[in-house]
Write a protein that holds these residues in place. Structure first.
Motif, PDB file in Angstrom:
ATOM      1  N   LEU A   6      33.856 -12.103 -44.105  1.00  0.00           N
ATOM      2  CA  LEU A   6      33.576 -11.172 -45.185  1.00  0.00           C
ATOM      3  C   LEU A   6      34.341  -9.890 -44.895  1.00  0.00           C
ATOM      4  CD1 LEU A   6      31.853 -10.526 -47.741  1.00  0.00           C
ATOM      5  CD2 LEU A   6      30.141  -9.578 -46.173  1.00  0.00           C
ATOM      6  N   VAL A   7      35.182  -9.460 -45.841  1.00  0.00           N
ATOM      7  CA  VAL A   7      36.000  -8.255 -45.679  1.00  0.00           C
ATOM      8  C   VAL A   7      35.447  -7.180 -46.611  1.00  0.00           C
ATOM      9  CG1 VAL A   7      38.305  -7.254 -45.905  1.00  0.00           C
ATOM     10  CG2 VAL A   7      38.044  -9.614 -45.070  1.00  0.00           C
ATOM     11  N   VAL A   8      34.869  -6.125 -46.029  1.00  0.00           N
ATOM     12  CA  VAL A   8      34.289  -5.027 -46.796  1.00  0.00           C
ATOM     13  C   VAL A   8      35.226  -3.833 -46.657  1.00  0.00           C
ATOM     14  CG1 VAL A   8      32.262  -3.580 -47.169  1.00  0.00           C
ATOM     15  CG2 VAL A   8      31.983  -5.908 -46.245  1.00  0.00           C
ATOM     16  N   GLU A   9      36.004  -3.595 -47.688  1.00  0.00           N
ATOM     17  CA  GLU A   9      37.054  -2.555 -47.651  1.00  0.00           C
ATOM     18  C   GLU A   9      37.279  -2.043 -49.057  1.00  0.00           C
ATOM     19  OE1 GLU A   9      39.533   0.043 -47.082  1.00  0.00           O
ATOM     20  OE2 GLU A   9      39.490  -1.052 -45.182  1.00  0.00           O
ATOM     21  N   ASP A  10      37.140  -0.724 -49.255  1.00  0.00           N
ATOM     22  CA  ASP A  10      37.296  -0.159 -50.600  1.00  0.00           C
ATOM     23  C   ASP A  10      38.759   0.039 -50.996  1.00  0.00           C
ATOM     24  OD1 ASP A  10      37.554   3.274 -50.274  1.00  0.00           O
ATOM     25  OD2 ASP A  10      37.049   2.024 -48.559  1.00  0.00           O
ATOM     26  N   ASN A  11      39.659   0.169 -50.033  1.00  0.00           N
ATOM     27  CA  ASN A  11      41.072   0.366 -50.342  1.00  0.00           C
ATOM     28  C   ASN A  11      41.714  -0.982 -50.674  1.00  0.00           C
ATOM     29  OD1 ASN A  11      44.038   0.308 -49.398  1.00  0.00           O
ATOM     30  ND2 ASN A  11      43.610   2.498 -49.620  1.00  0.00           N
ATOM     31  N   GLU A  12      42.244  -1.084 -51.879  1.00  0.00           N
ATOM     32  CA  GLU A  12      42.773  -2.366 -52.365  1.00  0.00           C
ATOM     33  C   GLU A  12      43.895  -2.919 -51.488  1.00  0.00           C
ATOM     34  OE1 GLU A  12      44.766  -4.308 -56.379  1.00  0.00           O
ATOM     35  OE2 GLU A  12      43.948  -2.278 -56.475  1.00  0.00           O
ATOM     36  N   LEU A  13      44.817  -2.059 -51.068  1.00  0.00           N
ATOM     37  CA  LEU A  13      45.933  -2.537 -50.239  1.00  0.00           C
ATOM     38  C   LEU A  13      45.453  -3.039 -48.879  1.00  0.00           C
ATOM     39  CD1 LEU A  13      48.648   0.155 -51.047  1.00  0.00           C
ATOM     40  CD2 LEU A  13      48.546  -2.213 -51.851  1.00  0.00           C
ATOM     41  N   ARG A  23      43.825 -15.390 -44.128  1.00  0.00           N
ATOM     42  CA  ARG A  23      44.184 -16.678 -44.752  1.00  0.00           C
ATOM     43  C   ARG A  23      45.408 -17.296 -44.085  1.00  0.00           C
ATOM     44  NH1 ARG A  23      42.888 -13.681 -50.189  1.00  0.00           N
ATOM     45  NH2 ARG A  23      40.673 -14.177 -50.361  1.00  0.00           N
ATOM     46  N   ALA A  24      46.351 -16.461 -43.667  1.00  0.00           N
ATOM     47  CA  ALA A  24      47.552 -16.957 -42.980  1.00  0.00           C
ATOM     48  C   ALA A  24      47.207 -17.581 -41.630  1.00  0.00           C
ATOM     49  CB  ALA A  24      48.568 -15.829 -42.792  1.00  0.00           C
ATOM     50  N   HIS A  25      46.046 -17.214 -41.089  1.00  0.00           N
ATOM     51  CA  HIS A  25      45.602 -17.760 -39.800  1.00  0.00           C
ATOM     52  C   HIS A  25      44.433 -18.735 -39.984  1.00  0.00           C
ATOM     53  CE1 HIS A  25      48.073 -14.418 -38.404  1.00  0.00           C
ATOM     54  NE2 HIS A  25      48.213 -15.138 -37.319  1.00  0.00           N
ATOM     55  N   ASP A  26      44.357 -19.316 -41.175  1.00  0.00           N
ATOM     56  CA  ASP A  26      43.412 -20.398 -41.490  1.00  0.00           C
ATOM     57  C   ASP A  26      41.943 -20.004 -41.520  1.00  0.00           C
ATOM     58  OD1 ASP A  26      45.536 -22.249 -41.816  1.00  0.00           O
ATOM     59  OD2 ASP A  26      45.616 -22.523 -39.645  1.00  0.00           O
ATOM     60  N   TYR A  27      41.666 -18.751 -41.858  1.00  0.00           N
ATOM     61  CA  TYR A  27      40.293 -18.318 -42.085  1.00  0.00           C
ATOM     62  C   TYR A  27      40.066 -18.237 -43.590  1.00  0.00           C
ATOM     63  CZ  TYR A  27      40.365 -16.869 -37.188  1.00  0.00           C
ATOM     64  OH  TYR A  27      40.477 -16.853 -35.826  1.00  0.00           O
ATOM     65  N   THR A  28      38.825 -18.370 -44.015  1.00  0.00           N
ATOM     66  CA  THR A  28      38.459 -18.149 -45.404  1.00  0.00           C
ATOM     67  C   THR A  28      38.031 -16.693 -45.518  1.00  0.00           C
ATOM     68  OG1 THR A  28      37.702 -20.419 -45.659  1.00  0.00           O
ATOM     69  CG2 THR A  28      36.895 -18.822 -47.268  1.00  0.00           C
ATOM     70  N   ALA A  29      38.659 -15.944 -46.404  1.00  0.00           N
ATOM     71  CA  ALA A  29      38.358 -14.520 -46.570  1.00  0.00           C
ATOM     72  C   ALA A  29      37.598 -14.297 -47.873  1.00  0.00           C
ATOM     73  CB  ALA A  29      39.641 -13.702 -46.567  1.00  0.00           C
ATOM     74  N   ALA A  41      26.492  -9.896 -50.457  1.00  0.00           N
ATOM     75  CA  ALA A  41      27.609 -10.814 -50.202  1.00  0.00           C
ATOM     76  C   ALA A  41      27.431 -11.531 -48.867  1.00  0.00           C
ATOM     77  CB  ALA A  41      28.934 -10.056 -50.232  1.00  0.00           C
ATOM     78  N   ALA A  42      26.966 -10.812 -47.860  1.00  0.00           N
ATOM     79  CA  ALA A  42      26.740 -11.432 -46.551  1.00  0.00           C
ATOM     80  C   ALA A  42      25.662 -12.510 -46.660  1.00  0.00           C
ATOM     81  CB  ALA A  42      26.355 -10.376 -45.523  1.00  0.00           C
ATOM     82  N   LYS A  43      24.616 -12.245 -47.417  1.00  0.00           N
ATOM     83  CA  LYS A  43      23.551 -13.236 -47.590  1.00  0.00           C
ATOM     84  C   LYS A  43      24.044 -14.446 -48.375  1.00  0.00           C
ATOM     85  CE  LYS A  43      19.705 -10.063 -47.119  1.00  0.00           C
ATOM     86  NZ  LYS A  43      18.519  -9.445 -47.725  1.00  0.00           N
ATOM     87  N   ASN A  44      24.890 -14.211 -49.389  1.00  0.00           N
ATOM     88  CA  ASN A  44      25.391 -15.306 -50.229  1.00  0.00           C
ATOM     89  C   ASN A  44      26.422 -16.178 -49.530  1.00  0.00           C
ATOM     90  OD1 ASN A  44      23.796 -14.592 -52.416  1.00  0.00           O
ATOM     91  ND2 ASN A  44      25.359 -13.309 -53.336  1.00  0.00           N
ATOM     92  N   HIS A  45      27.289 -15.579 -48.713  1.00  0.00           N
ATOM     93  CA  HIS A  45      28.403 -16.313 -48.116  1.00  0.00           C
ATOM     94  C   HIS A  45      28.158 -16.737 -46.668  1.00  0.00           C
ATOM     95  CE1 HIS A  45      30.916 -15.583 -51.594  1.00  0.00           C
ATOM     96  NE2 HIS A  45      30.635 -14.302 -51.525  1.00  0.00           N
ATOM     97  N   THR A  46      27.139 -16.200 -46.035  1.00  0.00           N
ATOM     98  CA  THR A  46      26.868 -16.448 -44.616  1.00  0.00           C
ATOM     99  C   THR A  46      28.163 -16.548 -43.792  1.00  0.00           C
ATOM    100  OG1 THR A  46      26.618 -18.833 -44.997  1.00  0.00           O
ATOM    101  CG2 THR A  46      24.602 -17.512 -44.951  1.00  0.00           C
ATOM    102  N   PRO A  47      28.850 -15.415 -43.666  1.00  0.00           N
ATOM    103  CA  PRO A  47      30.132 -15.430 -42.955  1.00  0.00           C
ATOM    104  C   PRO A  47      29.957 -15.588 -41.443  1.00  0.00           C
ATOM    105  CG  PRO A  47      29.509 -13.179 -43.473  1.00  0.00           C
ATOM    106  CD  PRO A  47      28.483 -14.075 -44.123  1.00  0.00           C
ATOM    107  N   ASP A  48      31.038 -15.973 -40.788  1.00  0.00           N
ATOM    108  CA  ASP A  48      31.069 -16.078 -39.329  1.00  0.00           C
ATOM    109  C   ASP A  48      31.412 -14.726 -38.715  1.00  0.00           C
ATOM    110  OD1 ASP A  48      30.750 -19.071 -38.943  1.00  0.00           O
ATOM    111  OD2 ASP A  48      32.434 -18.992 -40.342  1.00  0.00           O
ATOM    112  N   ILE A  50      32.067 -10.298 -40.046  1.00  0.00           N
ATOM    113  CA  ILE A  50      32.179  -9.279 -41.086  1.00  0.00           C
ATOM    114  C   ILE A  50      33.160  -8.228 -40.598  1.00  0.00           C
ATOM    115  CG2 ILE A  50      30.994  -7.479 -42.417  1.00  0.00           C
ATOM    116  CD1 ILE A  50      28.398  -9.185 -42.022  1.00  0.00           C
ATOM    117  N   ILE A  51      34.191  -7.989 -41.392  1.00  0.00           N
ATOM    118  CA  ILE A  51      35.154  -6.923 -41.108  1.00  0.00           C
ATOM    119  C   ILE A  51      34.820  -5.797 -42.072  1.00  0.00           C
ATOM    120  CG2 ILE A  51      37.583  -6.227 -41.181  1.00  0.00           C
ATOM    121  CD1 ILE A  51      38.280  -9.116 -40.382  1.00  0.00           C
TER     122      ILE A  51
END
Length: 120
Positions: A6-13, A23-29, A41-48, A50-51
């Protein structure tokens, strides 16, 4: 099966960069642009992993880390803080809040991916 991040970042770039690297390193983002949506989002996606950006509008990343770590179902998920905060004591405050890792912006691509691999 790919590990979810899960990537929590307000800056679009930055959000796009982090997701593309993962994704380039085979993770689901799973990107989230508003910190107020991070808990759900963390509850819905149960990530491995959180960034999380620390300085976001509407919500402090430090407060959000506390909320995530205070939730019984989410507290075991490692958090990697990625922030432009680089003043003395900032890393300590971020780790005290509950983040397992800290990467300063601008990021080193190699260090970013190494930290992700270390955490999951």
């Amino acid at each position: 099966m790919a590990k979810k991040v899960l990537v929590v970042e307000d800056n679009e770039l930055n959000r796009k960069l982090f997701c593309d690297l993962l994704r380039a390193h085979d993770y689901t983002a799973e990107p989230v642009s508003d910190g107020r949506e991070a808990l759900a989002a963390a509850k819905n996606h149960t990530p491995d992993l959180i960034i999380m950006d620390i300085q976001m509008p509407h919500v402090s990343g430090l407060d959000l880390i506390g909320e995530l770590k205070g939730d019984a179902g989410l507290k075991s998920i490692p958090i990697m803080a990625v922030t432009a905060y680089a003043a003395k004591g900032d890393e300590e405050r971020i780790r005290t809040a509950g983040a397992e890792s800290y990467v300063s912006k601008p990021i080193s691509v190699v260090k970013f991916i190494e930290e992700v691999r270390t955490l999951i």
